[in-house]
Motif scaffolding. Structure first.
Motif, PDB file in Angstrom:
ATOM      1  N   PHE A  62      -8.681 -20.277 -21.304  1.00 60.89           N
ATOM      2  CA  PHE A  62      -9.967 -20.160 -21.973  1.00 60.89           C
ATOM      3  C   PHE A  62      -9.681 -19.815 -23.419  1.00 60.89           C
ATOM      4  O   PHE A  62      -9.010 -18.834 -23.699  1.00 60.89           O
ATOM      5  CB  PHE A  62     -10.831 -19.078 -21.315  1.00 60.89           C
ATOM      6  N   CYS A  64     -10.889 -20.495 -27.844  1.00 61.79           N
ATOM      7  CA  CYS A  64     -11.728 -21.027 -28.909  1.00 61.79           C
ATOM      8  C   CYS A  64     -10.924 -22.083 -29.650  1.00 61.79           C
ATOM      9  O   CYS A  64      -9.933 -21.759 -30.313  1.00 61.79           O
ATOM     10  CB  CYS A  64     -12.135 -19.895 -29.846  1.00 61.79           C
ATOM     11  N   ILE A  71     -13.104 -23.942 -24.921  1.00 63.49           N
ATOM     12  CA  ILE A  71     -12.563 -24.735 -23.819  1.00 63.49           C
ATOM     13  C   ILE A  71     -12.270 -23.838 -22.631  1.00 63.49           C
ATOM     14  O   ILE A  71     -11.670 -22.777 -22.775  1.00 63.49           O
ATOM     15  CB  ILE A  71     -11.247 -25.440 -24.218  1.00 63.49           C
ATOM     16  N   TRP A  72     -12.743 -24.295 -21.482  1.00 58.49           N
ATOM     17  CA  TRP A  72     -12.371 -23.656 -20.208  1.00 58.49           C
ATOM     18  C   TRP A  72     -11.594 -24.694 -19.415  1.00 58.49           C
ATOM     19  O   TRP A  72     -12.061 -25.808 -19.223  1.00 58.49           O
ATOM     20  CB  TRP A  72     -13.607 -23.213 -19.443  1.00 58.49           C
ATOM     21  N   TYR A  73     -10.421 -24.302 -18.957  1.00 59.69           N
ATOM     22  CA  TYR A  73      -9.601 -25.218 -18.171  1.00 59.69           C
ATOM     23  C   TYR A  73      -9.058 -24.470 -16.968  1.00 59.69           C
ATOM     24  O   TYR A  73      -8.626 -23.327 -17.088  1.00 59.69           O
ATOM     25  CB  TYR A  73      -8.431 -25.742 -19.014  1.00 59.69           C
TER      26      TYR A  73
ATOM     27  N   PRO B   9     -15.795 -20.762 -13.062  1.00 58.22           N
ATOM     28  CA  PRO B   9     -15.250 -21.156 -14.346  1.00 58.22           C
ATOM     29  C   PRO B   9     -16.322 -21.537 -15.357  1.00 58.22           C
ATOM     30  O   PRO B   9     -16.039 -21.731 -16.494  1.00 58.22           O
ATOM     31  CB  PRO B   9     -14.423 -22.378 -14.002  1.00 58.22           C
ATOM     32  N   PHE B  11     -19.486 -20.038 -15.677  1.00 58.32           N
ATOM     33  CA  PHE B  11     -20.423 -18.976 -15.955  1.00 58.32           C
ATOM     34  C   PHE B  11     -21.720 -19.086 -15.176  1.00 58.32           C
ATOM     35  O   PHE B  11     -22.680 -18.394 -15.474  1.00 58.32           O
ATOM     36  CB  PHE B  11     -20.742 -18.883 -17.468  1.00 58.32           C
ATOM     37  N   PHE B  22     -12.013 -34.476 -18.946  1.00 54.20           N
ATOM     38  CA  PHE B  22     -12.152 -35.417 -20.052  1.00 54.20           C
ATOM     39  C   PHE B  22     -10.818 -35.553 -20.753  1.00 54.20           C
ATOM     40  O   PHE B  22      -9.924 -34.746 -20.622  1.00 54.20           O
ATOM     41  CB  PHE B  22     -13.248 -34.970 -21.026  1.00 54.20           C
ATOM     42  N   GLY B  80     -16.315 -17.570 -33.611  1.00 51.11           N
ATOM     43  CA  GLY B  80     -15.388 -18.685 -33.749  1.00 51.11           C
ATOM     44  C   GLY B  80     -14.990 -18.914 -35.197  1.00 51.11           C
ATOM     45  O   GLY B  80     -13.837 -19.226 -35.497  1.00 51.11           O
ATOM     46  N   LEU B  83     -12.444 -16.303 -36.169  1.00 49.99           N
ATOM     47  CA  LEU B  83     -11.146 -16.600 -35.559  1.00 49.99           C
ATOM     48  C   LEU B  83     -10.430 -17.711 -36.306  1.00 49.99           C
ATOM     49  O   LEU B  83      -9.213 -17.637 -36.530  1.00 49.99           O
ATOM     50  CB  LEU B  83     -11.328 -16.983 -34.083  1.00 49.99           C
ATOM     51  N   ARG B  87      -6.849 -17.092 -38.196  1.00 49.24           N
ATOM     52  CA  ARG B  87      -5.657 -17.906 -37.924  1.00 49.24           C
ATOM     53  C   ARG B  87      -5.064 -18.413 -39.232  1.00 49.24           C
ATOM     54  O   ARG B  87      -3.844 -18.400 -39.422  1.00 49.24           O
ATOM     55  CB  ARG B  87      -6.020 -19.106 -37.039  1.00 49.24           C
TER      56      ARG B  87
END
Lengths: 145, 112
Positions: A62, A64, A71-73, B9, B11, B22, B80, B83, B87
């Motif tokens: 999971f 960002c 993304i959740w995988y 997964p 929520f 995908f 986001g 973040l 980075r």
């Protein structure tokens, strides 16, 4: 390293090693410049654990991807077939809602408790990643003393 | 609500559908080709933090569900955004400070 990030690294650096670049994630991350992808990989290690322990034999990520995408995988073994089932869900942050994309063909805006849970998860992710990886105060953005 | 109560997964309370994953490749390629380093990542972080604080206040005083919903969405976006800036700031600093090791003078010279 997951296939997702292997592919991303290949896109950035190509298939050949360049001087001074170690494509393998070192066990001890000592004074080495990480790529954005590698930083996301580190973040995902935290993100995966937000929801409790990961079941044996399963894999979960999971993270960002950018300010508009989460993304959740997950990868779990199908008990009937023994094959690993993979599932990826993308959450797109739009001005009017969070769009959940599954399989590239199912699109729904999340609402109610699902939205609240998602907002809480991203908040926890943000706080833990900011402190744990980047050593910054999540409230001020400044480096921690 | 504690983290353990969050339901993976996707929520939602009911089990998620097992849709076909995908294709990541095109998405990742698009993302990387559009990425542009922020000139002053630190300023971007502070601006985003200020936005979060302003949004938190707005969320706290929201008196209708729609305003509250939009404030929550904005909060996700802002997290986001921070973040991304963090980075970049990290990469611009060019040091790995993700672990607890403290740099010594020798390590500074090795990193440069």
């Amino acid at each position: 390293m997951s296939k997702l990030f292997k592919k991303a690294l290949q896109l950035i650096t190509g298939d050949t090693l360049t001087e001074g670049v170690n494509l393998q994630m070192p066990k001890k991350h000592l004074f080495r410049k990480f790529t954005e992808r590698e930083l996301i990989q580190l973040e995902s290690e935290i993100g995966a654990k937000l929801f409790g322990p990961i079941p044996q034999g399963a894999r979960r990520e999971f993270f960002c991807l950018d300010k508009r995408t989460w993304i959740w995988y997950e990868e779990v073994s199908n008990p009937k077939t023994g094959v690993m089932d993979q599932s990826t869900t993308r959450y797109e942050v739009h001005d009017n809602g969070i769009l959940k994309v599954q399989g590239g063909s199912r699109y729904t805006f999340i609402e109610g408790m699902e939205l609240d849970n998602f907002v809480m998860a991203t908040g926890l992710y943000y706080e833990q990643v900011t402190r744990g990886i980047y050593k910054r105060d999540p409230r001020t953005g400044k480096m921690l003393a | 609500m504690s983290p353990e109560q969050l339901t993976p997964p996707s929520f939602e309370q009911s089990p998620p559908s097992r849709a076909t994953p995908f294709e990541h490749d095109d998405e990742i390629r698009l993302h990387m080709s559009n990425y542009a380093p922020i000139e002053d990542a630190r300023a971007a972080i502070q601006a985003a933090i200020a936005s979060v604080q302003a949004n938190s206040l707005e969320e706290a005083i929201a008196d209708d569900p729609e305003t509250l919903r939009l404030a929550k969405i904005r909060r996700v976006y802002e997290h986001g955004d921070i973040l991304e800036s963090v980075r970049v700031a990290y990469q611009q600093d060019n040091f790995d400070l993700t672990r607890d090791e403290k740099p010594t003078q020798d390590m500074f010279s090795q990193a440069s």
